[in-house]
Write a protein that holds these residues in place. Structure first.
Motif, PDB file in Angstrom:
ATOM      1  N   PHE A 348       0.804  -1.224   0.000  1.00 44.54           N
ATOM      2  CA  PHE A 348       0.000   0.000   0.000  1.00 44.54           C
ATOM      3  C   PHE A 348       0.841   1.281   0.000  1.00 44.54           C
ATOM      4  N   ASN A 349       2.078   1.194   0.458  1.00 46.20           N
ATOM      5  CA  ASN A 349       2.937   2.386   0.470  1.00 46.20           C
ATOM      6  C   ASN A 349       4.009   2.310  -0.620  1.00 46.20           C
ATOM      7  N   TYR A 350       4.811   1.245  -0.544  1.00 48.43           N
ATOM      8  CA  TYR A 350       5.979   1.127  -1.418  1.00 48.43           C
ATOM      9  C   TYR A 350       5.608   0.670  -2.832  1.00 48.43           C
ATOM     10  N   ARG A 351       4.378   0.205  -2.984  1.00 45.78           N
ATOM     11  CA  ARG A 351       3.843  -0.250  -4.280  1.00 45.78           C
ATOM     12  C   ARG A 351       4.628  -1.434  -4.858  1.00 45.78           C
ATOM     13  N   ARG A 352       5.095  -2.285  -3.984  1.00 44.35           N
ATOM     14  CA  ARG A 352       5.766  -3.512  -4.413  1.00 44.35           C
ATOM     15  C   ARG A 352       4.860  -4.698  -4.077  1.00 44.35           C
ATOM     16  N   ALA A 358       4.316 -12.427  -2.348  1.00 41.03           N
ATOM     17  CA  ALA A 358       5.265 -13.528  -2.185  1.00 41.03           C
ATOM     18  C   ALA A 358       5.669 -13.682  -0.716  1.00 41.03           C
ATOM     19  N   PHE A 359       5.899 -12.561  -0.051  1.00 40.65           N
ATOM     20  CA  PHE A 359       6.305 -12.565   1.356  1.00 40.65           C
ATOM     21  C   PHE A 359       5.216 -13.219   2.219  1.00 40.65           C
ATOM     22  N   GLU A 379      -4.997 -10.240   5.059  1.00 41.23           N
ATOM     23  CA  GLU A 379      -4.105  -9.234   4.469  1.00 41.23           C
ATOM     24  C   GLU A 379      -3.774  -9.585   3.024  1.00 41.23           C
ATOM     25  N   LEU A 380      -3.586 -10.850   2.761  1.00 45.23           N
ATOM     26  CA  LEU A 380      -3.297 -11.298   1.400  1.00 45.23           C
ATOM     27  C   LEU A 380      -4.468 -10.974   0.469  1.00 45.23           C
TER      28      LEU A 380
END
Length: 595
Positions: A348-352, A358-359, A379-380
């Motif tokens: 939501f912040n870093y846009r990754r 995957a994490f 969350e997923l």
């Protein structure tokens, strides 16, 4: 035969007791209604049967007094005192004289009652209560103080404090409560409730100043963590969390126990948006607690605050900090909150988002409980919605529902199923899920479900194609994806094309909330004003009133404009969820000395 006689005797005694109880109830009812002649007949009868019951004597005396038969009342009391000189009866006799304007005889009897304490200090409670019941507060004070002088084991400071409060002697009241609590620490919460009636959020309030001086003096002259606790509580009421932290540190260092109290203070400061002091308190826990879970929880809270404060320029540094914490504490069930927070930051912040997904999928393989697994999947699912991979998100939400049926997290997952369907434009399926959730045991989920259901059903009636609702749902999704500016612009198209539709007030509210998130308070203000002016019958009117008042009070430095808005909420929207807060804030703006 013997057994039959005993049963008959028992039956007669039971019948007489029941009859007496019935007469007592009838007499009380007559007295309450002011039918004193009828009450007199019954109380006379009851007292003649049970002369040893002092309650009947007192009720008979009161009935005579109501009928202004003071001589008869006096005679009854004097006869009883001649049989047994029970000291509280001197108070009743004195009061009977006072009703006849004979203050000399009244005070003589009051003094006789108080003098009995010298021989029997234990009579003080009964005497004090008798004085209090007759509103003879000065005599009650004298009684309690004299009793404690003659018997230091007695502690009437709680009663004294309440009397001082009634008399408006705030300083003496504040002194008496701590004196009582020193010997009765279990009453600390009761005392805080009593204090809260007399103080406000302002540290300049006269009562706050008096209490602060009393407690500071006690901290300096009579070391006891009780005084630190009460001081901390006072500072929290004043929202001075830095000073409260000083007191909490003193308590922790003397007790060296769990940092629960300090953690609670940090959470209060965080909820009040005082992030700097919240971080300082959490850091204290990290530095001083010996418990690894305390440290992890505090680290989680600090990085959560830092994430909320982060800008794109600080994302890389924050990413490194997340990785460092994950490496340091490891990936296990005890660091699950930290892992979820990191994935949320990545998406939501870093846009990754791919990295975040995957994490989390790696975390699904950890040895965790069903509930923790559900947290990961929730969350997923959210990240997949962010990516508009709706069908995959629905799979995870549905898995939660099946694995933890009827739990709070299962209800939340069902709501997310409905919300995802709504984002997709599948309003019919969303509505069917929301109908089930209306009966949710989680009030928050139930409220959110009802709100979304009303949005869908109301607009379905007026717009068969649901064109405006589809635009609104898209804007809602953009807001969820943290694309606030795009969401605001899309909502503007609704406001231009649908001037009077039912969706307009909701659009104004949603857009205003997004303006607030971007700190564009003037634009938010304009939206709320339009909603209040043009949609007076909307169910969202109380939301707009409260939000506008908060903007004036907290962001536009116009508390005088906030006051009438809070007042309108109080008098025209008594069923609003904002009622309690509005009342408190209205009173503060009005300048009330007390809460």
């Amino acid at each position: 035969m013997m057994r039959t006689s005993l049963l008959l005797l028992y039956f007669l005694l039971f019948s007489l007791t029941t009859f007496a109880q019935d007469e007592d109830l009838v007499a009380r009812e007559y007295f309450k209604k002011g039918e004193f002649e009828k009450a007199l007949v019954l109380y006379t009868k009851l007292y003649s049967k049970k002369g040893n019951n002092r309650n009947y004597l007192l009720q008979l005396v009161k009935t005579h007094q109501q009928l202004e038969q003071h001589t008869e009342a006096q005679q009854l009391l004097e006869e009883e005192l001649s049989r047994y000189p029970f000291p509280p009866l001197y108070i009743e006799l004195g009061y009977n004289y006072a009703l006849q304007n004979d203050s000399v005889s009244a005070n003589a009897n009051y003094n006789k009652a108080i003098a009995s304490i010298e021989e029997k200090p234990n009579f003080a409670y009964a005497l004090g209560i008798a004085f209090e019941n007759l509103s003879l507060l000065n005599q009650a004070i004298t009684t309690y103080e004299k009793a404690m002088l003659f018997d230091p084991e007695l502690n009437f400071n709680m009663r004294l404090a309440r009397i001082y409060g009634e008399k408006g002697n705030i300083e003496k009241m504040f002194n008496s409560y701590p004196e009582f609590s020193e010997d009765n620490e279990s009453y600390v919460n009761t005392i805080k409730r009593e204090f809260s009636t007399f103080i406000s959020e302002s540290d300049e309030n006269e009562n706050n100043v008096i209490l602060r001086k009393i407690l500071l003096k006690k901290v300096q002259t009579a070391p006891n963590i009780l005084w630190n606790e009460l001081l901390s509580w006072l500072f929290i009421q004043q929202k001075d969390y830095k000073k409260a932290f000083i007191q909490e540190k003193a308590i922790f260092k003397r007790q060296l126990e769990s940092p629960d109290r300090i953690e609670e203070l940090a959470n209060i400061a965080y909820n009040q948006k005082q992030n700097d002091i919240a971080k300082a308190v959490f850091q204290f826990i990290i530095d001083n607690s010996q418990d690894i879970d305390d440290k992890i929880r505090a680290q989680y809270h600090i990085i959560n605050i830092e994430t909320k404060e982060a800008t794109p320029k600080t994302y890389e540094t924050l990413n490194e900090k997340y990785l460092s914490l994950t490496d340091h504490y490891g990936r296990s069930s005890r660091t699950l909150e930290l892992q979820i927070a990191y994935a949320h930051f990545l998406a939501f912040n870093y846009r990754r988002t791919k990295q975040a997904i995957a994490f989390l999928k790696e975390s699904l393989n950890l040895n965790v409980s069903e509930f923790q697994l559900a947290q990961l999947k929730l969350e997923l699912g959210d990240i997949l919605v962010l990516e508009e991979k709706f069908n995959e998100a629905l799979i995870y939400y549905t898995q939660i529902q099946r694995s933890l049926k009827n739990s709070t997290i299962s209800q939340l997952a069902r709501f997310k199923v409905a919300k995802t369907s709504y984002y997709k434009g599948d309003f019919k399926w969303a509505e069917s899920q929301l109908k089930v959730l209306k009966k949710s045991t989680s009030q928050l989920t139930a409220n959110d479900a009802l709100d979304l259901k009303l949005l869908i059903s109301d607009n379905k009636v007026v717009d068969s194609l649901q064109t405006a609702l589809k635009i609104y749902a898209k804007a809602d999704l953009l807001a969820f994806q943290n694309n606030k500016e795009e969401a605001i612009n899309l909502l503007s198209t609704i406001l231009k094309a649908y001037k009077t539709e039912i969706i307009v007030p909701r659009t104004l509210l949603k857009q205003a909330q997004l303006f607030e998130e971007k700190e564009a308070y003037d634009k938010a203000k304009d939206n709320y004003i339009l909603l209040i002016r043009d949609f007076k019958e909307s169910i969202l009117i109380d939301d707009a009133l409260y939000a506008l008042a908060e903007i004036y009070a907290n962001h536009l430095a116009s508390p005088e404009k906030a006051k009438p808005l809070y007042e309108t909420l109080l008098f025209e929207h008594a069923d609003s969820i904002y009622f309690v807060e509005a009342r408190k804030k209205f009173r503060a703006l009005r300048g009330d000395a007390l809460n």
